[in-house]
Design a protein around this motif. Sequence first.
Motif, PDB file in Angstrom:
ATOM      1  N   ASP A 110      38.145  48.268  52.528  1.00 48.39           N
ATOM      2  CA  ASP A 110      38.101  49.541  51.797  1.00 48.39           C
ATOM      3  C   ASP A 110      39.497  49.960  51.352  1.00 48.39           C
ATOM      4  O   ASP A 110      39.699  50.377  50.219  1.00 48.39           O
ATOM      5  CB  ASP A 110      37.510  50.651  52.691  1.00 48.39           C
ATOM      6  N   TYR A 111      40.436  49.835  52.267  1.00 51.13           N
ATOM      7  CA  TYR A 111      41.802  50.269  51.950  1.00 51.13           C
ATOM      8  C   TYR A 111      42.379  49.436  50.814  1.00 51.13           C
ATOM      9  O   TYR A 111      43.013  49.966  49.899  1.00 51.13           O
ATOM     10  CB  TYR A 111      42.682  50.160  53.200  1.00 51.13           C
ATOM     11  N   SER A 112      42.132  48.133  50.835  1.00 49.03           N
ATOM     12  CA  SER A 112      42.717  47.263  49.809  1.00 49.03           C
ATOM     13  C   SER A 112      42.097  47.529  48.439  1.00 49.03           C
ATOM     14  O   SER A 112      42.656  47.148  47.419  1.00 49.03           O
ATOM     15  CB  SER A 112      42.535  45.792  50.192  1.00 49.03           C
ATOM     16  N   ARG A 113      40.946  48.168  48.416  1.00 45.66           N
ATOM     17  CA  ARG A 113      40.305  48.472  47.125  1.00 45.66           C
ATOM     18  C   ARG A 113      40.685  49.849  46.612  1.00 45.66           C
ATOM     19  O   ARG A 113      40.547  50.121  45.424  1.00 45.66           O
ATOM     20  CB  ARG A 113      38.785  48.394  47.274  1.00 45.66           C
ATOM     21  N   THR A 114      41.127  50.722  47.499  1.00 48.81           N
ATOM     22  CA  THR A 114      41.420  52.089  47.067  1.00 48.81           C
ATOM     23  C   THR A 114      42.914  52.381  46.997  1.00 48.81           C
ATOM     24  O   THR A 114      43.339  53.260  46.257  1.00 48.81           O
ATOM     25  CB  THR A 114      40.765  53.106  48.028  1.00 48.81           C
ATOM     26  N   ARG A 115      43.697  51.666  47.762  1.00 46.12           N
ATOM     27  CA  ARG A 115      45.139  51.888  47.749  1.00 46.12           C
ATOM     28  C   ARG A 115      45.750  51.180  46.527  1.00 46.12           C
ATOM     29  O   ARG A 115      45.578  49.968  46.365  1.00 46.12           O
ATOM     30  CB  ARG A 115      45.741  51.330  49.039  1.00 46.12           C
ATOM     31  N   HIS A 116      46.417  51.953  45.670  1.00 48.99           N
ATOM     32  CA  HIS A 116      47.055  51.376  44.488  1.00 48.99           C
ATOM     33  C   HIS A 116      48.567  51.298  44.664  1.00 48.99           C
ATOM     34  O   HIS A 116      49.187  52.246  45.126  1.00 48.99           O
ATOM     35  CB  HIS A 116      46.749  52.230  43.245  1.00 48.99           C
ATOM     36  N   GLN A 117      49.139  50.184  44.289  1.00 51.16           N
ATOM     37  CA  GLN A 117      50.589  50.031  44.164  1.00 51.16           C
ATOM     38  C   GLN A 117      50.819  49.146  42.945  1.00 51.16           C
ATOM     39  O   GLN A 117      49.979  48.285  42.636  1.00 51.16           O
ATOM     40  CB  GLN A 117      51.194  49.381  45.418  1.00 51.16           C
ATOM     41  N   PHE A 118      51.920  49.329  42.286  1.00 45.95           N
ATOM     42  CA  PHE A 118      52.213  48.590  41.046  1.00 45.95           C
ATOM     43  C   PHE A 118      51.060  48.752  40.042  1.00 45.95           C
ATOM     44  O   PHE A 118      50.755  47.843  39.283  1.00 45.95           O
ATOM     45  CB  PHE A 118      52.452  47.099  41.319  1.00 45.95           C
ATOM     46  N   GLY A 119      50.380  49.892  40.110  1.00 51.52           N
ATOM     47  CA  GLY A 119      49.333  50.190  39.132  1.00 51.52           C
ATOM     48  C   GLY A 119      48.013  49.457  39.330  1.00 51.52           C
ATOM     49  O   GLY A 119      47.183  49.440  38.426  1.00 51.52           O
ATOM     50  N   PRO A 163      44.861  48.032  42.481  1.00 52.94           N
ATOM     51  CA  PRO A 163      44.496  48.017  43.911  1.00 52.94           C
ATOM     52  C   PRO A 163      45.226  46.874  44.618  1.00 52.94           C
ATOM     53  O   PRO A 163      45.315  45.774  44.059  1.00 52.94           O
ATOM     54  CB  PRO A 163      42.981  47.754  43.893  1.00 52.94           C
ATOM     55  N   ILE A 164      45.732  47.121  45.814  1.00 53.97           N
ATOM     56  CA  ILE A 164      46.532  46.084  46.480  1.00 53.97           C
ATOM     57  C   ILE A 164      45.699  44.839  46.808  1.00 53.97           C
ATOM     58  O   ILE A 164      46.232  43.759  46.989  1.00 53.97           O
ATOM     59  CB  ILE A 164      47.240  46.618  47.754  1.00 53.97           C
ATOM     60  N   GLY A 165      44.387  44.988  46.850  1.00 56.20           N
ATOM     61  CA  GLY A 165      43.508  43.844  47.105  1.00 56.20           C
ATOM     62  C   GLY A 165      43.575  42.783  46.016  1.00 56.20           C
ATOM     63  O   GLY A 165      43.105  41.664  46.206  1.00 56.20           O
ATOM     64  N   ARG A 166      44.158  43.145  44.870  1.00 53.96           N
ATOM     65  CA  ARG A 166      44.325  42.164  43.803  1.00 53.96           C
ATOM     66  C   ARG A 166      45.422  41.152  44.125  1.00 53.96           C
ATOM     67  O   ARG A 166      45.507  40.112  43.487  1.00 53.96           O
ATOM     68  CB  ARG A 166      44.716  42.851  42.493  1.00 53.96           C
ATOM     69  N   PHE A 167      46.291  41.508  45.045  1.00 52.80           N
ATOM     70  CA  PHE A 167      47.416  40.618  45.356  1.00 52.80           C
ATOM     71  C   PHE A 167      46.979  39.548  46.345  1.00 52.80           C
ATOM     72  O   PHE A 167      46.416  39.849  47.403  1.00 52.80           O
ATOM     73  CB  PHE A 167      48.598  41.416  45.917  1.00 52.80           C
ATOM     74  N   GLN A 168      47.252  38.310  46.012  1.00 51.24           N
ATOM     75  CA  GLN A 168      46.781  37.225  46.877  1.00 51.24           C
ATOM     76  C   GLN A 168      47.439  37.261  48.257  1.00 51.24           C
ATOM     77  O   GLN A 168      46.832  36.837  49.236  1.00 51.24           O
ATOM     78  CB  GLN A 168      46.974  35.877  46.189  1.00 51.24           C
ATOM     79  N   ARG A 169      48.661  37.770  48.335  1.00 49.20           N
ATOM     80  CA  ARG A 169      49.286  37.892  49.660  1.00 49.20           C
ATOM     81  C   ARG A 169      48.450  38.819  50.546  1.00 49.20           C
ATOM     82  O   ARG A 169      48.248  38.559  51.721  1.00 49.20           O
ATOM     83  CB  ARG A 169      50.706  38.446  49.559  1.00 49.20           C
ATOM     84  N   VAL A 170      47.964  39.930  49.931  1.00 54.40           N
ATOM     85  CA  VAL A 170      47.143  40.872  50.698  1.00 54.40           C
ATOM     86  C   VAL A 170      45.784  40.243  51.014  1.00 54.40           C
ATOM     87  O   VAL A 170      45.264  40.382  52.119  1.00 54.40           O
ATOM     88  CB  VAL A 170      46.974  42.198  49.917  1.00 54.40           C
ATOM     89  N   GLN A 171      45.240  39.522  50.040  1.00 50.59           N
ATOM     90  CA  GLN A 171      43.950  38.848  50.270  1.00 50.59           C
ATOM     91  C   GLN A 171      44.045  37.892  51.456  1.00 50.59           C
ATOM     92  O   GLN A 171      43.116  37.778  52.257  1.00 50.59           O
ATOM     93  CB  GLN A 171      43.531  38.068  49.018  1.00 50.59           C
ATOM     94  N   ASP A 172      45.173  37.202  51.555  1.00 46.98           N
ATOM     95  CA  ASP A 172      45.357  36.269  52.675  1.00 46.98           C
ATOM     96  C   ASP A 172      45.178  36.976  54.018  1.00 46.98           C
ATOM     97  O   ASP A 172      44.554  36.453  54.934  1.00 46.98           O
ATOM     98  CB  ASP A 172      46.756  35.642  52.638  1.00 46.98           C
ATOM     99  N   GLN A 173      45.747  38.185  54.117  1.00 48.52           N
ATOM    100  CA  GLN A 173      45.653  38.920  55.389  1.00 48.52           C
ATOM    101  C   GLN A 173      44.185  39.244  55.700  1.00 48.52           C
ATOM    102  O   GLN A 173      43.728  39.095  56.833  1.00 48.52           O
ATOM    103  CB  GLN A 173      46.441  40.240  55.315  1.00 48.52           C
TER     104      GLN A 173
END
Lengths: 410, 373
Positions: free
Chosen positions: B257-266, B268-278
């Motif tokens: 949920d957090y990775s879909r709602t938290r935005h950074q660099f414009g 959702p952070i879930g778009r970043f593969q580094r975050v997806q890895d976690q």
Amino acid sequence: MDFEPQYTPEQEEFRQEVKAWMKDNVPPGIVHPADPIDLTEEQYQLRRDFGRRLGAKGWLWATAETEYGGGGLDVEHAIVLEEEAEAAGLTIPPFYDSGGRLGGASIVVWGSDEQKKFFLPPIFKGEVRTWQLLSEPEAGSDLANVKSTAVKDGDDYIINGQKVFVGSSLGCDYMWTLTVTDTEAKRHENLGWFMIPSDLPGITVQPMDLLISGGESGAGSGVKNTVFFDNVRVPAFNLIGGHNQGWKVATTHLELEHGTGGKISRNVVVDKLFDYCRTNNRRGEPISKDSDAREKLIDVHIEQEIVRLLQLRNYWMRHSGVTTTYEGPQASYLRKTLGLKMSRHILDILGPAALTFDPKLGASEGHMEAHSRAGIIAIHPGGTTDIQKVIMSRRIGIGREVREKAGALS
Amino acid sequence: MDLSLTPEQEMLKTAVRRFVQQEYPKETLLQIASPTEPTPTEPWERLTQTGWLGILIPTEYGGEGGTFTDAGVLFEELGRGPVPGPHLSSSVLAALTLLEGGTDEQKREWLPRMATGEVRMVAAVTEADYGWLEGDVRLTAKQNGNGYTLNGAKAYVYDGETATHLLCAARSEQRNEVGLVIVPANDPGIKTRHLPGFAWNLSEIAIENVSADSFQVLGGVLAGGWEALEKAEQKAIPVLCAYQVGGSQAIYELSVDYSRTRHQFGTPIGRFQRVQDQIINLLNALDAARWTAYEALWKLDIGRESADSVHLAKAVGSEGYYEACNFAHEVHAGVGSMTEYGLTLHTAASRTLYHYLGDPKFHRHRLADALGL
């Protein structure tokens, strides 16, 4: 919950029938080279012959419909067959084949009645061996980026292009492949999926020189090839799923290859490693008693158990019709990373004996040396570990606006 | 083969999930965890009224006589809170120990009251020189007429503060036998001290000249008590693993949920593969723990030899919950470290449960033994 198949008295009777049949029909003299590249033509034909015998009984692809040459049996019967083949030291199918499990599944889902009746029975009866031809020099992880082309010409298509890392040693009867059918159309809407007889003029198969080629003991591919298509004329009848519909057709076998099919058999290399460490001594006691080796063996065991359970889960989900999302690529990812880690553990436990198939100084008839290589290459066939994670992310609803659905399964 | 829950288990799951949402919302859990705020008692009282504390206690002793998988379903949902004990320590571990080694009289005396939550019995096993082996028990039991006098100290006791009774592991001075003695926690010779810091519901329990008659000794004699505890542990561990799975499941959902709602660099952070890895690593840890736990529960239910599966489940489960929390912290960064966000409730639980009933290293050794290595 129930973690094992339950057999009815009728299925147990079936097991006895299979056991007796195996006794009479498993050809004598089948050997299991540690590296499938050592499979001889003669040995291959023994396996093909056994495959045809299984096919004639409907036991090669037991769950496929009888109408198309399958056995029309339920999962429990198929499991009995796999278990009894395993007890006889073989797999089903007993040779490398991409027709029955992968390509056949796509034809079942997307083929016309006529196509199914024509292509499927020879596959499910074991009369033909089929290769999958997917990767190209410019299309590895990005499979939709294939460049080979199929141009409509009257009632035929003319195919040109190059496929890499495909097939096996000792040839095949059919190849199925993905090519561009419309150079103007959008990505994913520009492809065609073809069943191609391998003896058509213009097809050249050239073995590649690789570290090792994938596959489990005995049913491995031996080599991988480059296949060139030079103005190969293929009847339009051989296009499955329709013009520009190839990507859709491919999702079916890609999903299966990503591990959603699941499996319930044991990991042969793990068993061989444990056997070797229990029965060979170092400094006067079994290797398995050495505290460092013991820790590594437990690592292997734990990770193997996790992979086994997730594959079991996928097997159950598939056969009970539970919708899957991320589970296939997850099992695939963990299986691949386990293979690579295991090659490290084997090196730690066995030392340089892990690196040679020398009969005197190697280990476990070369199986450990073969795994030392196979663990490395196994991370890429059917999608790299990174690609498995990319797919998982889409399926759990992160990384894309729209949650990706798993491909349609038969 | 069927890896689905029964309709009854699905109903139980839904009921427990609703109960935890209603009675143990995050605010309540934070209040319980707070060292300064008073602990609300109503949620626990309502938990005792559900009958769930008797899930593994046979019906003849007032329990529900459920299966181990039933208990797994219940405790997985409690673990989502994580709802603090002493549910598992009393109604699972202590109850199973009584069933394994208690006399008929002891079972009749204690089990019905444990099923209702009136008695909260907690096994006090480990000491300052921490370990879960018989040899690690030093607390002395000195023969005193028909009974014993206990002296020593228990340390890192999970759920010790909330106990009404202790199931205390003790070593006889005369015969060097290790057994279990039931003592009321309010005995004047017993002093319980909460361990401050990151520890989750751990305490030190000093025991000075506490006498117990033979009725308080599990099975009537010390000999055999330790074996009863070990057998009970083998059954309680997969239930504990299911509790850890529930915790990992909750923080997995939190992280997605957090990775879909938290935005950074414009984006959702879930778009970043580094975050997806976690998140994928978290999911892999969760599923590994889930299926090892439920396979062990299934083996217990059908009476199959289960030692290897139990050790596997605890090694994977403890490691899994610990790692799952780490991955969740990587996803959440600063927000995850805020007490009010709630993630740290799990992080604290994961550290303490990592060791409770044996850490991964301990179980890996036992697993090697079980495999005959």
